[in-house]
Design a protein around this motif. Sequence first.
Motif, PDB file in Angstrom:
ATOM      1  N   THR A 131       0.817  -1.218   0.000  1.00 49.57           N
ATOM      2  CA  THR A 131       0.000   0.000   0.000  1.00 49.57           C
ATOM      3  C   THR A 131       0.857   1.276   0.000  1.00 49.57           C
ATOM      4  OG1 THR A 131      -0.202  -0.351   2.385  1.00 49.57           O
ATOM      5  CG2 THR A 131      -2.111  -0.949   1.032  1.00 49.57           C
ATOM      6  N   ASP A 132       2.064   1.194   0.526  1.00 49.25           N
ATOM      7  CA  ASP A 132       2.947   2.373   0.483  1.00 49.25           C
ATOM      8  C   ASP A 132       3.497   2.588  -0.927  1.00 49.25           C
ATOM      9  OD1 ASP A 132       2.625   2.905   3.171  1.00 49.25           O
ATOM     10  OD2 ASP A 132       4.272   1.556   3.747  1.00 49.25           O
ATOM     11  N   THR A 133       3.965   1.498  -1.520  1.00 48.50           N
ATOM     12  CA  THR A 133       4.501   1.589  -2.880  1.00 48.50           C
ATOM     13  C   THR A 133       3.438   2.150  -3.824  1.00 48.50           C
ATOM     14  OG1 THR A 133       5.523  -0.553  -2.358  1.00 48.50           O
ATOM     15  CG2 THR A 133       5.807   0.263  -4.593  1.00 48.50           C
ATOM     16  N   GLN A 134       2.228   1.660  -3.610  1.00 47.22           N
ATOM     17  CA  GLN A 134       1.115   2.055  -4.477  1.00 47.22           C
ATOM     18  C   GLN A 134       0.995   3.574  -4.575  1.00 47.22           C
ATOM     19  OE1 GLN A 134      -2.493   0.153  -3.264  1.00 47.22           O
ATOM     20  NE2 GLN A 134      -3.745   1.180  -4.814  1.00 47.22           N
ATOM     21  N   LYS A 135       1.191   4.255  -3.434  1.00 44.51           N
ATOM     22  CA  LYS A 135       1.029   5.717  -3.408  1.00 44.51           C
ATOM     23  C   LYS A 135       2.123   6.430  -4.199  1.00 44.51           C
ATOM     24  CE  LYS A 135      -1.118   5.604   1.167  1.00 44.51           C
ATOM     25  NZ  LYS A 135      -0.451   4.767   2.168  1.00 44.51           N
ATOM     26  N   GLU A 136       3.230   5.737  -4.430  1.00 43.53           N
ATOM     27  CA  GLU A 136       4.355   6.399  -5.102  1.00 43.53           C
ATOM     28  C   GLU A 136       4.250   6.379  -6.628  1.00 43.53           C
ATOM     29  OE1 GLU A 136       8.376   6.001  -3.085  1.00 43.53           O
ATOM     30  OE2 GLU A 136       7.505   4.022  -2.758  1.00 43.53           O
ATOM     31  N   ILE A 137       3.423   5.496  -7.146  1.00 43.97           N
ATOM     32  CA  ILE A 137       3.382   5.300  -8.609  1.00 43.97           C
ATOM     33  C   ILE A 137       3.020   6.607  -9.323  1.00 43.97           C
ATOM     34  CG2 ILE A 137       2.277   4.013 -10.507  1.00 43.97           C
ATOM     35  CD1 ILE A 137       3.957   2.144  -8.770  1.00 43.97           C
ATOM     36  N   ASN A 138       1.952   7.223  -8.838  1.00 43.16           N
ATOM     37  CA  ASN A 138       1.498   8.447  -9.488  1.00 43.16           C
ATOM     38  C   ASN A 138       2.557   9.543  -9.472  1.00 43.16           C
ATOM     39  OD1 ASN A 138      -0.534   9.536 -10.931  1.00 43.16           O
ATOM     40  ND2 ASN A 138      -1.493  10.569  -9.179  1.00 43.16           N
ATOM     41  N   ILE A 146       8.845   9.113 -15.002  1.00 40.93           N
ATOM     42  CA  ILE A 146       9.170   7.680 -15.079  1.00 40.93           C
ATOM     43  C   ILE A 146       7.843   6.953 -15.244  1.00 40.93           C
ATOM     44  CG2 ILE A 146      10.098   5.690 -13.816  1.00 40.93           C
ATOM     45  CD1 ILE A 146      12.108   7.607 -12.517  1.00 40.93           C
ATOM     46  N   THR A 147       7.603   6.453 -16.452  1.00 42.52           N
ATOM     47  CA  THR A 147       6.259   5.978 -16.782  1.00 42.52           C
ATOM     48  C   THR A 147       6.199   4.471 -17.019  1.00 42.52           C
ATOM     49  OG1 THR A 147       6.720   6.573 -19.082  1.00 42.52           O
ATOM     50  CG2 THR A 147       5.566   8.201 -17.746  1.00 42.52           C
ATOM     51  N   SER A 148       7.344   3.802 -16.894  1.00 46.00           N
ATOM     52  CA  SER A 148       7.352   2.343 -17.092  1.00 46.00           C
ATOM     53  C   SER A 148       7.820   1.667 -15.807  1.00 46.00           C
ATOM     54  CB  SER A 148       8.265   1.969 -18.260  1.00 46.00           C
ATOM     55  OG  SER A 148       9.475   2.681 -18.192  1.00 46.00           O
ATOM     56  N   PHE A 149       7.109   0.618 -15.422  1.00 44.95           N
ATOM     57  CA  PHE A 149       7.349  -0.078 -14.150  1.00 44.95           C
ATOM     58  C   PHE A 149       7.713  -1.517 -14.449  1.00 44.95           C
ATOM     59  CE2 PHE A 149       5.002   3.693 -13.422  1.00 44.95           C
ATOM     60  CZ  PHE A 149       5.584   4.207 -12.274  1.00 44.95           C
ATOM     61  N   GLY A 168      -2.048  -6.158  -8.581  1.00 47.27           N
ATOM     62  CA  GLY A 168      -2.232  -4.884  -7.868  1.00 47.27           C
ATOM     63  C   GLY A 168      -1.446  -3.770  -8.533  1.00 47.27           C
ATOM     64  N   LEU A 169      -0.209  -4.063  -8.873  1.00 52.02           N
ATOM     65  CA  LEU A 169       0.629  -3.048  -9.539  1.00 52.02           C
ATOM     66  C   LEU A 169       0.029  -2.667 -10.889  1.00 52.02           C
ATOM     67  CD1 LEU A 169       3.313  -1.411  -9.783  1.00 52.02           C
ATOM     68  CD2 LEU A 169       4.300  -3.437 -10.871  1.00 52.02           C
ATOM     69  N   MET A 170      -0.406  -3.663 -11.638  1.00 53.47           N
ATOM     70  CA  MET A 170      -0.973  -3.377 -12.965  1.00 53.47           C
ATOM     71  C   MET A 170      -2.164  -2.427 -12.855  1.00 53.47           C
ATOM     72  SD  MET A 170      -0.859  -7.026 -14.933  1.00 53.47           S
ATOM     73  CE  MET A 170       0.554  -7.528 -15.937  1.00 53.47           C
ATOM     74  N   GLN A 171      -3.026  -2.697 -11.862  1.00 52.31           N
ATOM     75  CA  GLN A 171      -4.208  -1.842 -11.728  1.00 52.31           C
ATOM     76  C   GLN A 171      -3.808  -0.408 -11.413  1.00 52.31           C
ATOM     77  OE1 GLN A 171      -6.786  -4.172  -9.109  1.00 52.31           O
ATOM     78  NE2 GLN A 171      -7.946  -4.833 -10.917  1.00 52.31           N
ATOM     79  N   GLU A 172      -2.823  -0.250 -10.534  1.00 50.57           N
ATOM     80  CA  GLU A 172      -2.400   1.098 -10.161  1.00 50.57           C
ATOM     81  C   GLU A 172      -1.709   1.802 -11.334  1.00 50.57           C
ATOM     82  OE1 GLU A 172      -3.335   2.525  -7.513  1.00 50.57           O
ATOM     83  OE2 GLU A 172      -2.193   4.382  -7.746  1.00 50.57           O
ATOM     84  N   VAL A 173      -0.850   1.096 -12.022  1.00 48.52           N
ATOM     85  CA  VAL A 173      -0.109   1.689 -13.141  1.00 48.52           C
ATOM     86  C   VAL A 173      -1.068   2.092 -14.257  1.00 48.52           C
ATOM     87  CG1 VAL A 173       1.594   1.196 -14.946  1.00 48.52           C
ATOM     88  CG2 VAL A 173       2.073   0.551 -12.585  1.00 48.52           C
ATOM     89  N   LYS A 174      -2.047   1.256 -14.502  1.00 42.16           N
ATOM     90  CA  LYS A 174      -3.061   1.577 -15.526  1.00 42.16           C
ATOM     91  C   LYS A 174      -3.758   2.896 -15.161  1.00 42.16           C
ATOM     92  CE  LYS A 174      -6.763   0.694 -18.301  1.00 42.16           C
ATOM     93  NZ  LYS A 174      -6.637   1.236 -19.633  1.00 42.16           N
ATOM     94  N   LYS A 175      -4.143   2.998 -13.881  1.00 44.26           N
ATOM     95  CA  LYS A 175      -4.845   4.201 -13.406  1.00 44.26           C
ATOM     96  C   LYS A 175      -3.982   5.453 -13.607  1.00 44.26           C
ATOM     97  CE  LYS A 175      -5.828   4.764  -8.926  1.00 44.26           C
ATOM     98  NZ  LYS A 175      -6.019   4.046  -7.666  1.00 44.26           N
ATOM     99  N   CYS A 176      -2.677   5.299 -13.447  1.00 47.87           N
ATOM    100  CA  CYS A 176      -1.775   6.460 -13.498  1.00 47.87           C
ATOM    101  C   CYS A 176      -1.243   6.746 -14.912  1.00 47.87           C
ATOM    102  CB  CYS A 176      -0.586   6.242 -12.562  1.00 47.87           C
ATOM    103  SG  CYS A 176      -1.085   6.030 -10.854  1.00 47.87           S
ATOM    104  N   GLY A 177      -1.617   5.930 -15.895  1.00 41.30           N
ATOM    105  CA  GLY A 177      -1.176   6.200 -17.268  1.00 41.30           C
ATOM    106  C   GLY A 177       0.209   5.674 -17.588  1.00 41.30           C
TER     107      GLY A 177
END
Length: 460
Positions: A131-138, A146-149, A168-177
């Motif tokens: 959940t912490d990492t998730q907040k950093e993606i955006n 940095i747009t590729s994970f 989980g990562l895919m869903q977050e990355v998709k949301k952030c473009g």
Amino acid sequence: MSILIKNGRIITSAEDYVADIYIDGEQVTTIGKNLDHQADETIDATGLMIFPGGIDPHVHLDMPFMGTYSSDNYETGTLAALHGGTTMVIDFVLQTQGKSLHHALEAWQSRSNGNCYGDYSFHMAVTDFNTDTQKEINQLVDDEGITSFKTFMAYKGALMIDDRQMVGLMQEVKKCGGMVTVHATNGDMIDYLVSKHRAEGNLSPLYHYLSQPEITEAEATGRFADMAHYTGVTGYVVHMTCEGALNHIRDIAKRNQKIYAETCIQYLILDATLYENDFEGARWVMSPPLRRKKDQETLWAGINQGSVQVVATDHCPFMWEQKKMGEKDFSKIPNGHPAIEHRMELLFTEGVQKGKITLNKFVEVTSSNAAKIFGMFPRKGCIAVGSDADIILFDPVEEHSISASHHHMNVDYSAYEGWKLKGKCKTTILRGQVAVDKGEVRITKGYGQFIKRSKVPDNI
Ligand code: URP
Ligand code: ZN
Ligand code: ZN
């Protein structure tokens, strides 16, 4: 600073024509016949091919890995790249499990900032999604460009994430473009095979190859594609080596899905027989390993069919002393090989000269497609008015050969020792500066810039 390049044969992913190019500052400002602009420097390119600067989107410089560091740092690696016509690289930041993504980014910035000759960017490798990492993606997408994970489905116990984290990562990355990229091999199966071979006393480099059979890559590629399909995220498979993996990518087109695929120069031109020579095979210990001739044929076909879009290197060099860490146990040989300097000339020799790919395809897979996929086009990856003047002047007939005795990479062996090349990068221009001219370096360390990248467009 202005440069006028006269009479070169300009080749992009779509065009092939003779014209002059005028560069003012960092960009191309005019392309036309018989230009008579006054310039600080005029280059006669008669008889030379002019390509957009190469982009290698898969390199590991100064990277902590398997108990050591890759031997090229940002200075030596990006300079060697320029010698061979690659003007930009994308490197990988590796999150330490238990720590934040920003913590890793700062460590990578401290090694790269001010040290690059060539332009560069980072993929962010997420090794611990929570959940912490998730907040950093955006923040990484919006603030850092940095747009590729990157994800690892292998290297169990070190870099690997499980499918729960992946989704989980895919869903977050998709949301952030952004986009999710993957080292797609089955980490559990490889872990089992490595233990089995070691327990049976089979410790030579050949067993590195035998621990990663084609099925481990095919299975993981299909699984990644399924998770990407479910989440709708844009996916990119790095260093694809084999028929089984590519067939999964071909199959998903039937459900109207597209996953981008990258192969690397070594998988097109080297094969697994190199592992038969005892510890000498350590030169080519990399993951995934080299495969068979039938896989090379499939990858060349994939390039021509458009299902493989990029030819990178996965440049991850180690000195011979470092490779010897695994002299008594293949699982301790640092994985990776050096290639950043010779990707363009090897692909030109083995691909264009041998009639396997066209000149336009050469530009596509060495430059334009990476620029498009990774959010830099048309600034990078083409020769056009308004684009960065990242340009190489290439002699298509000059013959030379590869040797550790004269390459520029910081590694004391070559994976291609004695290979004959036909085609040589003579001059490399980066953002309007002659960076390397006939072997002479004309820029200083620190000229290379970090390039922020755009979000992933819906249609590339
Ligand atoms: O052997 C390799 N490929 N070394 C670098 C790390 C990776 O998996 O890309
Ligand atoms: Zn990998
Ligand atoms: Zn890699």
